[in-house]
Scaffold this motif. Structure first.
Motif, PDB file in Angstrom:
ATOM      1  N   LYS A  25      15.646  11.028 -22.222  1.00  0.00           N
ATOM      2  CA  LYS A  25      15.120  10.086 -21.553  1.00  0.00           C
ATOM      3  C   LYS A  25      16.220   8.992 -21.087  1.00  0.00           C
ATOM      4  N   ILE A  26      16.277   8.699 -19.831  1.00  0.00           N
ATOM      5  CA  ILE A  26      17.194   7.635 -19.462  1.00  0.00           C
ATOM      6  C   ILE A  26      16.726   6.349 -19.663  1.00  0.00           C
ATOM      7  N   VAL A  27      17.575   5.345 -19.947  1.00  0.00           N
ATOM      8  CA  VAL A  27      17.025   4.064 -20.436  1.00  0.00           C
ATOM      9  C   VAL A  27      17.680   2.917 -19.592  1.00  0.00           C
ATOM     10  N   SER A  28      18.614   3.133 -18.935  1.00  0.00           N
ATOM     11  CA  SER A  28      19.261   2.004 -18.235  1.00  0.00           C
ATOM     12  C   SER A  28      20.344   2.613 -17.042  1.00  0.00           C
ATOM     13  N   VAL A  29      20.219   1.647 -16.031  1.00  0.00           N
ATOM     14  CA  VAL A  29      21.070   2.064 -14.811  1.00  0.00           C
ATOM     15  C   VAL A  29      21.706   0.878 -14.318  1.00  0.00           C
ATOM     16  N   ALA A  30      22.901   0.961 -13.717  1.00  0.00           N
ATOM     17  CA  ALA A  30      23.790   0.036 -13.281  1.00  0.00           C
ATOM     18  C   ALA A  30      24.543   0.464 -12.279  1.00  0.00           C
ATOM     19  N   TRP A  31      24.554  -0.585 -11.017  1.00  0.00           N
ATOM     20  CA  TRP A  31      25.306  -0.011  -9.878  1.00  0.00           C
ATOM     21  C   TRP A  31      26.769  -0.845  -9.987  1.00  0.00           C
ATOM     22  N   CYS A  32      27.641   0.074  -9.445  1.00  0.00           N
ATOM     23  CA  CYS A  32      29.010  -0.324  -9.572  1.00  0.00           C
ATOM     24  C   CYS A  32      29.091  -1.271  -8.049  1.00  0.00           C
ATOM     25  N   PRO A  33      30.246  -2.230  -8.598  1.00  0.00           N
ATOM     26  CA  PRO A  33      30.310  -3.235  -7.097  1.00  0.00           C
ATOM     27  C   PRO A  33      30.717  -2.475  -5.983  1.00  0.00           C
ATOM     28  N   ASP A  34      31.514  -1.191  -5.978  1.00  0.00           N
ATOM     29  CA  ASP A  34      31.622  -0.468  -4.947  1.00  0.00           C
ATOM     30  C   ASP A  34      30.457   0.079  -3.927  1.00  0.00           C
ATOM     31  N   ASN A  35      29.134   0.217  -4.857  1.00  0.00           N
ATOM     32  CA  ASN A  35      28.095   0.535  -4.184  1.00  0.00           C
ATOM     33  C   ASN A  35      27.972   2.083  -3.859  1.00  0.00           C
ATOM     34  N   GLU A  36      29.158   2.710  -4.451  1.00  0.00           N
ATOM     35  CA  GLU A  36      29.550   4.211  -4.097  1.00  0.00           C
ATOM     36  C   GLU A  36      29.178   4.916  -5.447  1.00  0.00           C
ATOM     37  N   LYS A  67      11.760  11.625 -17.658  1.00  0.00           N
ATOM     38  CA  LYS A  67      11.926  13.285 -17.380  1.00  0.00           C
ATOM     39  C   LYS A  67      13.590  13.275 -17.163  1.00  0.00           C
ATOM     40  N   LYS A  68      14.572  12.397 -17.596  1.00  0.00           N
ATOM     41  CA  LYS A  68      15.886  12.588 -17.372  1.00  0.00           C
ATOM     42  C   LYS A  68      16.365  12.625 -16.008  1.00  0.00           C
ATOM     43  N   VAL A  69      15.563  12.180 -15.031  1.00  0.00           N
ATOM     44  CA  VAL A  69      16.102  12.344 -13.503  1.00  0.00           C
ATOM     45  C   VAL A  69      16.478  10.951 -13.026  1.00  0.00           C
ATOM     46  N   LEU A  70      17.437  10.906 -12.417  1.00  0.00           N
ATOM     47  CA  LEU A  70      17.970   9.634 -11.521  1.00  0.00           C
ATOM     48  C   LEU A  70      17.663   9.967  -9.996  1.00  0.00           C
ATOM     49  N   ARG A  71      16.711   9.228  -9.683  1.00  0.00           N
ATOM     50  CA  ARG A  71      16.475   9.488  -8.212  1.00  0.00           C
ATOM     51  C   ARG A  71      17.123   8.325  -7.235  1.00  0.00           C
ATOM     52  N   ILE A  72      17.688   8.636  -6.047  1.00  0.00           N
ATOM     53  CA  ILE A  72      18.281   7.593  -5.322  1.00  0.00           C
ATOM     54  C   ILE A  72      17.304   7.432  -3.963  1.00  0.00           C
ATOM     55  N   GLY A 115       0.859  -1.470   0.058  1.00  0.00           N
ATOM     56  CA  GLY A 115       0.074  -0.062   0.171  1.00  0.00           C
ATOM     57  C   GLY A 115       0.775   1.131   0.017  1.00  0.00           C
ATOM     58  N   ARG A 116       2.084   1.032  -0.452  1.00  0.00           N
ATOM     59  CA  ARG A 116       3.115   2.115  -0.440  1.00  0.00           C
ATOM     60  C   ARG A 116       3.331   2.534  -1.773  1.00  0.00           C
ATOM     61  N   THR A 117       3.601   3.689  -2.107  1.00  0.00           N
ATOM     62  CA  THR A 117       4.344   4.266  -3.202  1.00  0.00           C
ATOM     63  C   THR A 117       5.445   5.272  -3.169  1.00  0.00           C
ATOM     64  N   LEU A 118       6.392   5.295  -3.985  1.00  0.00           N
ATOM     65  CA  LEU A 118       7.275   6.201  -4.238  1.00  0.00           C
ATOM     66  C   LEU A 118       7.179   7.172  -5.169  1.00  0.00           C
ATOM     67  N   ASP A 119       7.420   8.199  -5.367  1.00  0.00           N
ATOM     68  CA  ASP A 119       7.196   8.995  -6.518  1.00  0.00           C
ATOM     69  C   ASP A 119       8.592   9.340  -7.278  1.00  0.00           C
ATOM     70  N   ALA A 120       8.551   9.142  -8.438  1.00  0.00           N
ATOM     71  CA  ALA A 120       9.366   9.743  -9.567  1.00  0.00           C
ATOM     72  C   ALA A 120       8.799  10.789 -10.240  1.00  0.00           C
ATOM     73  N   THR A 121       9.577  11.389 -11.203  1.00  0.00           N
ATOM     74  CA  THR A 121       9.350  12.723 -11.865  1.00  0.00           C
ATOM     75  C   THR A 121       8.385  12.408 -12.927  1.00  0.00           C
ATOM     76  N   GLY A 122       8.430  11.063 -13.551  1.00  0.00           N
ATOM     77  CA  GLY A 122       7.759  10.524 -14.849  1.00  0.00           C
ATOM     78  C   GLY A 122       7.654   9.168 -14.942  1.00  0.00           C
ATOM     79  N   ARG A 123       7.198   8.836 -16.179  1.00  0.00           N
ATOM     80  CA  ARG A 123       7.244   7.293 -16.631  1.00  0.00           C
ATOM     81  C   ARG A 123       8.585   6.667 -16.405  1.00  0.00           C
ATOM     82  N   ILE A 124       8.475   5.717 -15.431  1.00  0.00           N
ATOM     83  CA  ILE A 124       9.846   4.922 -14.901  1.00  0.00           C
ATOM     84  C   ILE A 124      10.254   4.073 -16.101  1.00  0.00           C
TER      85      ILE A 124
END
Length: 593
Positions: free
Chosen positions: A521-532, A497-502, A470-479
Motif C-alpha cells: 500500500k502507498i501511504v504518502s505522495v508529494a509533488w516536486c517543485p518542478d511539477n515534473e 492497491k499500490k497504484v499511483l494515478r495522475i 455530482g462527479r467522481t473519479l475512479d481509483a483502483t482501491g481505497r484512497i
C-alpha cells in the motif's frame, strides 16, 4: 527515555563520537558537531544499550530479548560481524576488555543475569556471579590483571577476578538498587552509584572500599550514571534530583553542581565524559552539553524526536528552507536547513496526541491536525502555540489541506469540514461514503475528497460552502493520499492497491497515466517543485521518484528507513527530498535525475 531507568551512553575510544539507543535504533553522533549523525537500525526489537569496542572498529548493541549484535563501524553499511544470545532477557549493560577480545553482558534473565565470553567465538570465559536479581550495570578493568564489577537490583556490588572470571566478593553498602558501576580509565578505582543517592569508590585491584563521595549522600535523589574523566582524577554523576555533579576523586568532594531545571522531565538519567565534553541526558530526551564555567546553563542542548514521526512538511522563506516534523506524542520540531548546527527548536506541547498532517499556509502559519480532534494555526514568526488559534472538531481529523484566501479543508473520520480564516464555515456530514483524505486545488476553486470506496468526489468551493459537483473519479482501491501539483495542472491519487494515478485537471480530470512499482500500500505522495516529478512512499519501505512525462523513468530508494515504512514525504527543492518514519528519524536525500 523511561522514568527511573538509567540511560547508558557509549563513547568512541578515539573521542570523536558518542552513541545511545532510541527504539530499535542505535544513534552515533559526532561529539563536536552533533548534527552529524549516523544510525544503525538492524535490531528487530527495542535496543537498550550500545558500546564501542576499545579498538574503535566495532560496536556491540543489545536488545530487550537478550540478543547481542556486534557490527562494523568503519563501513557505511555497518555489516554484522557476530550475533549472540548470552542471556534470555533485556540487556542492561555491556563492557569490553581493553584488547577488544572479551565481553561482559548483563541484564534480566531466566537462568542467569550475566555472561562473559570471547567476542569472536562466543565461548564462555567465566561467569558474572554474586547476584540474586537482575544486574543493571557491569564494567571490566581496562588494564591487567582484569577485574569485573557488577551492580544489581539486589543492592549488591559483586567483584570478580579473571579470566576466567570467578566471583570473589560482594559489597552491601548500598541500601537500594545499584544503577551504575564504572572503572576509572587507569583501572586504579571503580565507582558505584545507587538509587539511594550514594556513590562509593573502591580499589580497582582488590575491590576494597576506599570512600563515599560527599559524605553520606552524593545526591538527594537516585544516582543513575557516573562517568570518569580521561585522567581518572574526577568523575561526573547524573541524578534524579535534576542535577549533575562534578567530583574530585581523591578528596571525595563536589567541585561543581550543574542544575538542570525544576520539571520532572529534567531528571538526569545518563552522563558521559568524552575528551573535554561533559554530556548528560534528561528524562525529556534532551542531550545537554555541560558548561563548567556556567553550571546553571548548558553550552548546548540537542533536542529531537524520541517517538515515531508521523508527518513532515517543508517551507521556504527568504530563500531559506525549514523542515517541520511531528511525532506520535504531539511534539512538533523545527529544523532550519540554513543553520549549520541544525538546531532543533521545540514549540512546546500544543497537540496532546499524534499529529496526523501539517501544511504551511500563505500567511506563514503552520496548520496542523491531530488525534486530539483539533486543528491548530501556529505562527512561524513567534513559533509559539496560541490558545485562540485552535479549532475544535466533532470528529478526529485525518488530513488537512490549504488554499489561498484563508481556506482550509479538513477531512475527518466521518465529516468534511471547511474552515475560512480559522473558523468553521461549512460541514459535510451524513455522507454515503467514508472519507479518507482530501486536497484543495491551488486556485482555491475545487476541493477533492477521496473515500474508502476508491472514488474521488469533486466539490466546488463557493464562498463559505462546498457544493457537490455530482462527479467522481475512479481509483483502483481505497484512497490513501492525494495532492495537486504546485501549478494545479495535475491531481495525484494513491491507493491501497499500490497504484499511483495522475489526472489532468485541464482535460476535465482525464486519466493521464498509472504508475506501478510499489509492492505494498502507498501511504504518502508529494509533488516536486518542478511539477515534473513526484515522490511516493509505501508500506514496502520504498520511496519512488516518478517522472510525469514518462512513466518508465523512475528512481527507486529501497529501505529508505530500515525496518520501518516512510510515513511522510516533503520536498525542500527540486533535488532535495525529506522523509520521516517510525524510527524517529528525519532523512534528507539528494535526488539526481
Amino acid at each position: 527515555m523511561e522514568r527511573g531507568v538509567a540511560k547508558v551512553l557509549g563513547g568512541d575510544p578515539k573521542g570523536n563520537n558518542f552513541l545511545y539507543t532510541n527504539g530499535k535504533t542505535v544513534v552515533i553522533r559526532n561529539i563536536d558537531n552533533p548534527s552529524i549523525a549516523d544510525i544503525y537500525t538492524e535490531h528487530p526489537l527495542q535496543v537498550t544499550v550500545a558500546k564501542y569496542a576499545p579498538s574503535g572498529f566495532y560496536i556491540a548493541s543489545g536488545d530487550v530479548s537478550g540478543k547481542i549484535r556486534i557490527w562494523d563501524t568503519t563501513q557505511k553499511e555497518h555489516l554484522l560481524k557476530y550475533e549472540y544470545q548470552p542471556i534470555a532477557g533485556k540487556v542492561r549493560d555491556i563492557a569490553w576488555t581493553e584488547d577488544s577480545k572479551r565481553m561482559a553482558v548483563v541484564g534480566e534473565g531466566r537462568e542467569k543475569y550475566g555472561a562473559v565470553f570471547l567476542w569472536d567465538s562466543g565461548s564462555s570465559v567465566g561467569e558474572v556471579g554474586g547476584h540474586a536479581k537482575s544486574i543493571n550495570s557491569v564494567d571490566l578493568k581496562p588494564s591487567r590483571p582484569y577485574r569485573l564489577v557488577s551492580g544489581g537490583d539486589d543492592s549488591i556490588v559483586a567483584f570478580s577476578e579473571g579470566p576466567p572470571f570467578k566471583f570473589k566478593l560482594t559489597n552491601k553498602d548500598h541500601s537500594r538498587f545499584v544503577n551504575c558501576v564504572r572503572f576509572s580509565p587507569d583501572g586504579s578505582r571503580f565507582a558505584t552509584a545507587g538509587a539511594d543517592g550514594v556513590i562509593i569508590l573502591f580499589d580497582g585491584k582488590t575491590g576494597e572500599k576506599v570512600c563515599v563521595l560527599g559524605g553520606e549522600k552524593a545526591h538527594s535523589g537516585g544516582v543513575y550514571a557516573v562517568s570518569w574523566s580521561p585522567d581518572s582524577s574526577q568523575l561526573i554523576s547524573a541524578s534524579g534530583d535534576k542535577t549533575v555533579k562534578l567530583w574530585d576523586a581523591s578528596s571525595g568532594a563536589v567541585v561543581t553542581t550543574f542544575t538542570m531545571g525544576n520539571d520532572v522531565m529534567d531528571q538526569q538519567l545518563g552522563c558521559l565524559w568524552q575528551k573535554d565534553h561533559l554530556i548528560s541526558v534528561s528524562l525529556s530526551g534532551n542531550i545537554n552539553y555541560l558548561d563548567r564555567n556556567n553550571p546553571d546553563k548548558p553550552l548546548r542542548i540537542v533536542k529531537g524526536h524520541s517517538k515515531s514521526i508521523h508527518c513532515v512538511t517543508t517551507h521556504r522563506t527568504d530563500g531559506r528552507a525549514t523542515i517541520y516534523s511531528a511525532s506520535h506524542d504531539g511534539h512538533i520540531n523545527i529544523l532550519s536547513c540554513a543553520c549549520p548546527k541544525l538546531q532543533w527548536l521545540k514549540l512546546g506541547k500544543g497537540h496532546t496526541n499524534q499529529v496526523n498532517k501539517m501544511v504551511v499556509d500563505e500567511s506563514d502559519q503552520l496548520v496542523s491536525c491531530g488525534m486530539d480532534d483539533t486543528v491548530r494555526f501556529t505562527s512561524l514568526q513567534t513559533k509559539q502555540y496560541s490558545a485562540s488559534d485552535v479549532v475544535k472538531l466533532d470528529s478526529q481529523p485525518k488530513c488537512v489541506s490549504i488554499a489561498p484566501g484563508g481556506i482550509t479543508l479538513v477531512v475527518c473520520i466521518d465529516l468534511v469540514v471547511l474552515l475560512k480564516d480559522k473558523k468553521k464555515v461549512f460541514t459535510l456530514e451524513n455522507m454515503d461514503y467514508e472519507p479518507e483524505t482530501g486536497a484543495v486545488h491551488p486556485g482555491g476553486t475545487t476541493a477533492v475528497v477521496g473515500g474508502s470506496d476508491g472514488k474521488v468526489r469533486l466539490y466546488s468551493v463557493q464562498g463559505s460552502s462546498l457544493k457537490d459537483e455530482g462527479r467522481t473519479l475512479d481509483a483502483t482501491g481505497r484512497i490513501t493520499s492525494m495532492a495537486f501539483s504546485n501549478d494545479g495542472a495535475y491531481l495525484a491519487v494513491t491507493d491501497e492497491k499500490k497504484v499511483l494515478r495522475i489526472f489532468t485537471v485541464a482535460d476535465d480530470y482525464a486519466i493521464k497515466d498509472d504508475f506501478y512499482g510499489h509492492h505494498a500500500k502507498i501511504v504518502s505522495v508529494a509533488w516536486c517543485p518542478d511539477n515534473e516529478h513526484l515522490a511516493t512512499s509505501g508500506m514496502d519501505m520504498m520511496v519512488y521518484i516518478w517522472t510525469i512525462s514518462d512513466s518508465n523513468i523512475r528512481i527507486k530508494i529501497p529501505d529508505a528507513h530500515r525496518l520501518h515504512h516512510v510515513t511522510s514525504l516533503a520536498w525542500i527543492d527540486a533535488n532535495t527530498l525529506v522523509t520521516s518514519s517510525y524510527d524517529a528519524c528525519v532523512k534528507q536525500w539528494t535526488i539526481q535525475y
